[in-house]
Write an enzyme that holds these catalytic residues in place. Sequence first.
Site, mmCIF file in Angstrom:
data_model
loop_
_atom_site.group_PDB
_atom_site.id
_atom_site.type_symbol
_atom_site.label_atom_id
_atom_site.label_comp_id
_atom_site.label_asym_id
_atom_site.label_seq_id
_atom_site.Cartn_x
_atom_site.Cartn_y
_atom_site.Cartn_z
ATOM 1 N N CYS A 211 6.515 48.900 -29.467
ATOM 2 C CA CYS A 211 6.770 47.469 -29.260
ATOM 3 C C CYS A 211 5.216 46.972 -29.140
ATOM 4 O O CYS A 211 4.602 47.645 -29.192
ATOM 5 C CB CYS A 211 7.729 47.137 -28.094
ATOM 6 N N CYS A 295 1.310 46.055 -19.694
ATOM 7 C CA CYS A 295 2.101 45.245 -20.579
ATOM 8 C C CYS A 295 2.393 43.970 -19.930
ATOM 9 O O CYS A 295 2.652 43.789 -18.779
ATOM 10 C CB CYS A 295 3.646 45.819 -20.870
ATOM 11 N N HIS A 323 10.917 55.349 -11.274
ATOM 12 C CA HIS A 323 10.250 54.881 -12.449
ATOM 13 C C HIS A 323 8.833 54.507 -12.072
ATOM 14 O O HIS A 323 8.673 53.677 -11.138
ATOM 15 C CB HIS A 323 10.874 54.172 -13.393
ATOM 16 N N GLU A 325 6.930 52.083 -13.353
ATOM 17 C CA GLU A 325 7.105 50.626 -13.379
ATOM 18 C C GLU A 325 7.599 50.244 -12.131
ATOM 19 O O GLU A 325 7.178 49.095 -11.434
ATOM 20 C CB GLU A 325 7.789 50.024 -14.593
ATOM 21 N N THR A 363 11.587 46.133 -16.803
ATOM 22 C CA THR A 363 12.025 45.810 -18.105
ATOM 23 C C THR A 363 12.495 46.534 -18.913
ATOM 24 O O THR A 363 12.937 45.861 -20.039
ATOM 25 C CB THR A 363 10.340 45.341 -18.614
ATOM 26 N N SER A 421 10.997 58.644 -20.809
ATOM 27 C CA SER A 421 10.984 57.235 -21.450
ATOM 28 C C SER A 421 12.255 56.366 -21.070
ATOM 29 O O SER A 421 13.401 56.889 -21.429
ATOM 30 C CB SER A 421 10.946 57.123 -22.717
ATOM 31 N N ASN A 423 13.255 53.428 -21.610
ATOM 32 C CA ASN A 423 13.984 52.668 -22.536
ATOM 33 C C ASN A 423 14.717 53.449 -23.715
ATOM 34 O O ASN A 423 15.591 53.021 -24.150
ATOM 35 C CB ASN A 423 13.115 51.578 -23.204
ATOM 36 N N SER A 465 8.124 53.616 -27.034
ATOM 37 C CA SER A 465 7.114 54.227 -26.950
ATOM 38 C C SER A 465 6.854 55.442 -27.798
ATOM 39 O O SER A 465 6.083 56.278 -27.901
ATOM 40 C CB SER A 465 6.932 54.863 -25.666
#
EC number: 1.17.7.4
Length: 505
Positions: A211, A295, A323, A325, A363, A421, A423, A465
């Site tokens: 992305c 990001c 996580h 984030e 996200t 990861s 996502n 990623s």
Amino acid sequence: MTGIVSTPLLSEWLALRDRLTADVLRTGRSSDGGLGQTGEPEEKGEAELAGPPGRRPVLVAGVAGGLGNELRPGDLVVADEIRGGAEPIPSYASPFLVGSLRRAGLRVHHGPVETTPRIVDAPDARRTLGVTGALAVDTESALLAAAAPPGQAAVIRAVVDTAGHRLLRPGTLVRGPKALWALRRAAPVIDAWAAATDDREVVLAGPRSFCAGVERAIEIVERALAKFGPPVYVRRQIVHNIHVVSELERRGAVFVEEVAEVPEGSITVLAAHGVAPQVRTDAAARNLRLIDATCPLVAKVHSEVRRFVARGNTVFLIGHRDHEEVVGTQGEAPGQVIVVTDPDEAGRVSVADPRRVSYVMQTTLAVDEAEQTATVLRDRFPALTGPRSDDICYATTNRQQAVRAVARDTDLVLVLGSANSSNSHRLAEVAVAEGVKAHLVDDASAVDLHWLRGVRRIGVTAGASAPPRLVDDLVRCLSGLGQVTVTEISVVDEHIRFTLPREVS
């Protein structure tokens, strides 16, 4: 269609015949140095193998001489290409075999196998061949592999004698059985290869792979290395993918867990997942020259938390507690941000003042699951306020929509992405929710051949990623098991690009 297993020597055939359900042929070696040409085949099995070219995939299994200094008797060599004919013969499915054999507990090497007209016994001659990069030498593989369709030959060789020693010496009586025993241990993987050989369709999900936020983060590290020279320090993985991290390490990036590990005054990149303010404070205390690769969509969530906290609100952070984030986002106001992982937790969470509550989201969540959690919070806290726009990033949403469309039309979905990861995990979960089997794999070597048996339509996607080349590598590996037709289901085109920080722009 089922692949053919070829064993040139009688001892190799005897080692495998009672361990395989696949066709295993005692093929010998053609008298004219090639298959299906002018010479008479030595065995009936070879005549079958040498039939019309391009008929079935072929796996050559047997023993060989080792060429690399790191090889030991009983080690297995899986060929990535077979040399010795007019042109090297590629073995596209070899990563599948390497990964499966290693998971079976065998010691495996991956590289070229050389075929010569006669046994290469002298140590000097072995070393000369080893300089070419070949790992093992035999007298049959290139001849037998030539009968397979392009890319659909495979070779597994068990090492009998090593580079510095002659084959014909007393110890061969010990090393030979050791190599044949390793070959027997490889039999379940050989069987799985044969069962997985088939023509199939690969359906790619679009969009997939990198992305804009990931591309930006990687480019920041690359530019920092080019501008300042190595080492460039990076706090945590720049993005959650082992291939990206390994490549940047090779170029001079040094990944650390905390800024306390970085020498004072050094160039330091903050990873794409964002950090708590305390990390910046700690970096300033060490006079680190920071470059922020967070990001922009993650930075937006941090900004929302600060805005809600400034109002005096308690903030529910919907996400996975450990996580990076989420840890960074919660760090904006640890006493006022409560992590809520799922609808059950949303149904139990309590706050001091239910009239002053807001929520934000990690996200990279699964869209449907995150919305279920948010719905429970809205029902319990009527005064709940949320972000001005969805926190789940466009790339996460797009990739989930794409894999959902692919899953509805395939028998199996393979998601390329690393285990850490978020996502990528969500993509596999979305596929499973559509009723199809799905697996998250780092690369083609992580694919279990048993998954492919009887599967004719495979969906392939990659987390945000995961490098695009991993998709190409996987499709090429699948084409080593049979003819592959590639189609794509695309739900949206992405054209977003984020600007770079001034330090590297």
